[in-house]
Design a protein around this motif. Structure first.
Motif, PDB file in Angstrom:
ATOM      1  N   GLU A  89      -5.619  18.218   5.571  1.00 46.56           N
ATOM      2  CA  GLU A  89      -5.010  18.725   6.805  1.00 46.56           C
ATOM      3  C   GLU A  89      -3.868  17.819   7.265  1.00 46.56           C
ATOM      4  O   GLU A  89      -2.793  18.290   7.639  1.00 46.56           O
ATOM      5  N   GLU A  90      -4.081  16.519   7.213  1.00 44.14           N
ATOM      6  CA  GLU A  90      -3.033  15.571   7.595  1.00 44.14           C
ATOM      7  C   GLU A  90      -1.827  15.679   6.668  1.00 44.14           C
ATOM      8  O   GLU A  90      -0.685  15.650   7.124  1.00 44.14           O
ATOM      9  N   ILE A  91      -2.096  15.807   5.390  1.00 44.18           N
ATOM     10  CA  ILE A  91      -1.018  15.945   4.423  1.00 44.18           C
ATOM     11  C   ILE A  91      -0.245  17.235   4.673  1.00 44.18           C
ATOM     12  O   ILE A  91       0.991  17.247   4.672  1.00 44.18           O
ATOM     13  N   GLY A  92      -0.962  18.330   4.897  1.00 45.62           N
ATOM     14  CA  GLY A  92      -0.314  19.604   5.196  1.00 45.62           C
ATOM     15  C   GLY A  92       0.541  19.534   6.448  1.00 45.62           C
ATOM     16  O   GLY A  92       1.668  20.060   6.469  1.00 45.62           O
ATOM     17  N   ASP A  93       0.033  18.877   7.478  1.00 45.25           N
ATOM     18  CA  ASP A  93       0.812  18.717   8.708  1.00 45.25           C
ATOM     19  C   ASP A  93       2.089  17.922   8.448  1.00 45.25           C
ATOM     20  O   ASP A  93       3.156  18.251   8.975  1.00 45.25           O
ATOM     21  N   PHE A  94       1.990  16.886   7.639  1.00 45.31           N
ATOM     22  CA  PHE A  94       3.161  16.069   7.325  1.00 45.31           C
ATOM     23  C   PHE A  94       4.236  16.888   6.619  1.00 45.31           C
ATOM     24  O   PHE A  94       5.415  16.693   6.845  1.00 45.31           O
ATOM     25  N   PHE A  95       3.804  17.798   5.767  1.00 49.08           N
ATOM     26  CA  PHE A  95       4.746  18.603   4.998  1.00 49.08           C
ATOM     27  C   PHE A  95       5.113  19.919   5.682  1.00 49.08           C
ATOM     28  O   PHE A  95       5.577  20.843   5.036  1.00 49.08           O
ATOM     29  N   GLY A  96       4.898  19.990   6.960  1.00 44.73           N
ATOM     30  CA  GLY A  96       5.341  21.153   7.726  1.00 44.73           C
ATOM     31  C   GLY A  96       4.453  22.368   7.595  1.00 44.73           C
ATOM     32  O   GLY A  96       4.879  23.479   7.873  1.00 44.73           O
ATOM     33  N   GLY A  97       3.235  22.160   7.192  1.00 46.09           N
ATOM     34  CA  GLY A  97       2.335  23.287   6.957  1.00 46.09           C
ATOM     35  C   GLY A  97       1.506  23.611   8.113  1.00 46.09           C
ATOM     36  O   GLY A  97       1.014  24.604   8.428  1.00 46.09           O
ATOM     37  N   LYS A 109       0.834  -1.200   0.000  1.00 49.48           N
ATOM     38  CA  LYS A 109       0.000   0.000   0.000  1.00 49.48           C
ATOM     39  C   LYS A 109       0.867   1.248   0.000  1.00 49.48           C
ATOM     40  O   LYS A 109       1.862   1.314   0.713  1.00 49.48           O
ATOM     41  N   PRO A 110       0.474   2.236  -0.775  1.00 53.24           N
ATOM     42  CA  PRO A 110       1.231   3.492  -0.752  1.00 53.24           C
ATOM     43  C   PRO A 110       1.059   4.197   0.590  1.00 53.24           C
ATOM     44  O   PRO A 110      -0.038   4.267   1.119  1.00 53.24           O
ATOM     45  N   THR A 111       2.139   4.665   1.126  1.00 54.86           N
ATOM     46  CA  THR A 111       2.099   5.492   2.322  1.00 54.86           C
ATOM     47  C   THR A 111       2.735   6.827   1.953  1.00 54.86           C
ATOM     48  O   THR A 111       3.459   6.927   0.957  1.00 54.86           O
ATOM     49  N   ILE A 112       2.482   7.827   2.752  1.00 56.45           N
ATOM     50  CA  ILE A 112       3.052   9.131   2.440  1.00 56.45           C
ATOM     51  C   ILE A 112       4.576   9.081   2.509  1.00 56.45           C
ATOM     52  O   ILE A 112       5.262   9.727   1.710  1.00 56.45           O
ATOM     53  N   GLU A 113       5.112   8.272   3.400  1.00 58.83           N
ATOM     54  CA  GLU A 113       6.564   8.141   3.499  1.00 58.83           C
ATOM     55  C   GLU A 113       7.148   7.527   2.233  1.00 58.83           C
ATOM     56  O   GLU A 113       8.177   7.976   1.731  1.00 58.83           O
ATOM     57  N   ARG A 114       6.490   6.491   1.725  1.00 61.65           N
ATOM     58  CA  ARG A 114       6.959   5.859   0.487  1.00 61.65           C
ATOM     59  C   ARG A 114       6.844   6.823  -0.694  1.00 61.65           C
ATOM     60  O   ARG A 114       7.714   6.863  -1.556  1.00 61.65           O
ATOM     61  N   ILE A 115       5.754   7.555  -0.738  1.00 62.29           N
ATOM     62  CA  ILE A 115       5.562   8.531  -1.809  1.00 62.29           C
ATOM     63  C   ILE A 115       6.675   9.564  -1.787  1.00 62.29           C
ATOM     64  O   ILE A 115       7.275   9.874  -2.819  1.00 62.29           O
ATOM     65  N   ARG A 135      13.992  17.384   2.902  1.00 61.36           N
ATOM     66  CA  ARG A 135      13.834  18.729   2.335  1.00 61.36           C
ATOM     67  C   ARG A 135      12.405  18.958   1.846  1.00 61.36           C
ATOM     68  O   ARG A 135      11.905  20.071   1.868  1.00 61.36           O
ATOM     69  N   LEU A 136      11.753  17.883   1.406  1.00 63.98           N
ATOM     70  CA  LEU A 136      10.369  18.004   0.964  1.00 63.98           C
ATOM     71  C   LEU A 136       9.428  18.287   2.130  1.00 63.98           C
ATOM     72  O   LEU A 136       8.356  18.838   1.936  1.00 63.98           O
ATOM     73  N   GLN A 137       9.842  17.916   3.324  1.00 59.95           N
ATOM     74  CA  GLN A 137       9.016  18.116   4.503  1.00 59.95           C
ATOM     75  C   GLN A 137       9.358  19.403   5.255  1.00 59.95           C
ATOM     76  O   GLN A 137       8.693  19.728   6.225  1.00 59.95           O
ATOM     77  N   SER A 138      10.338  20.124   4.810  1.00 59.22           N
ATOM     78  CA  SER A 138      10.731  21.335   5.524  1.00 59.22           C
ATOM     79  C   SER A 138       9.731  22.457   5.258  1.00 59.22           C
ATOM     80  O   SER A 138       8.949  22.412   4.316  1.00 59.22           O
ATOM     81  N   LYS A 139       9.770  23.474   6.092  1.00 65.19           N
ATOM     82  CA  LYS A 139       8.864  24.608   5.930  1.00 65.19           C
ATOM     83  C   LYS A 139       9.339  25.561   4.844  1.00 65.19           C
ATOM     84  O   LYS A 139       8.603  26.422   4.410  1.00 65.19           O
ATOM     85  N   ARG A 140      10.564  25.389   4.409  1.00 63.25           N
ATOM     86  CA  ARG A 140      11.106  26.265   3.368  1.00 63.25           C
ATOM     87  C   ARG A 140      10.478  25.933   2.026  1.00 63.25           C
ATOM     88  O   ARG A 140      10.097  24.804   1.768  1.00 63.25           O
ATOM     89  N   ARG A 141      10.411  26.927   1.180  1.00 65.80           N
ATOM     90  CA  ARG A 141       9.772  26.757  -0.126  1.00 65.80           C
ATOM     91  C   ARG A 141      10.728  27.137  -1.257  1.00 65.80           C
ATOM     92  O   ARG A 141      10.408  27.937  -2.116  1.00 65.80           O
ATOM     93  N   HIS A 142      11.904  26.554  -1.256  1.00 64.44           N
ATOM     94  CA  HIS A 142      12.870  26.840  -2.309  1.00 64.44           C
ATOM     95  C   HIS A 142      12.315  26.374  -3.654  1.00 64.44           C
ATOM     96  O   HIS A 142      11.584  25.382  -3.730  1.00 64.44           O
ATOM     97  N   GLN A 143      12.703  27.064  -4.690  1.00 65.94           N
ATOM     98  CA  GLN A 143      12.162  26.794  -6.015  1.00 65.94           C
ATOM     99  C   GLN A 143      12.383  25.352  -6.470  1.00 65.94           C
ATOM    100  O   GLN A 143      11.521  24.760  -7.111  1.00 65.94           O
ATOM    101  N   ASN A 144      13.525  24.766  -6.113  1.00 65.30           N
ATOM    102  CA  ASN A 144      13.819  23.413  -6.587  1.00 65.30           C
ATOM    103  C   ASN A 144      13.005  22.321  -5.889  1.00 65.30           C
ATOM    104  O   ASN A 144      13.018  21.177  -6.322  1.00 65.30           O
ATOM    105  N   ILE A 145      12.292  22.650  -4.821  1.00 72.30           N
ATOM    106  CA  ILE A 145      11.476  21.627  -4.154  1.00 72.30           C
ATOM    107  C   ILE A 145       9.978  21.869  -4.286  1.00 72.30           C
ATOM    108  O   ILE A 145       9.186  21.043  -3.860  1.00 72.30           O
TER     109      ILE A 145
END
Length: 82
Positions: free
Chosen positions: A74-82, A24-30, A44-54
């Motif tokens: 909301e869960e996805i946003g929380d995972f990505f530092g939002g 099963k796909p999980t957010i970590e695997r994705i 870096r994908l989970q950081s709060k920074r929004r650099h152009q390359n990510i």
């Protein structure tokens, strides 16, 4: 059914469930797969920074997480530092 056969059946059922869950796909695997594709470290994908390359890989992760997992926005946003 003998008790030994029930134990074997139960163990086989647990193995089948574990194998099904492993696929099963999980957010970590994705995040790992998308990060690998775009050559970006998953952390870096989970950081709060929004650099152009990510920005694009991060959006791809969020889209796939929404489509392939049962997670809410909301869960996805929380995972990505939002």
């Amino acid at each position: 059914m003998p008790l030994g056969a029930l134990r074997v059946l139960r163990a086989n059922l647990q193995n089948l469930r574990a194998q099904a869950d492993a696929g099963k796909p999980t957010i970590e695997r994705i995040v790992r797969r998308v990060g690998s594709h775009f050559r970006v470290e998953p952390r870096r994908l989970q950081s709060k920074r929004r650099h152009q390359n990510i920005v694009l890989p991060r959006q791809v992760c969020m889209y796939l997480a929404r489509q392939l997992t049962g997670m809410s926005l909301e869960e996805i946003g929380d995972f990505f530092g939002g």
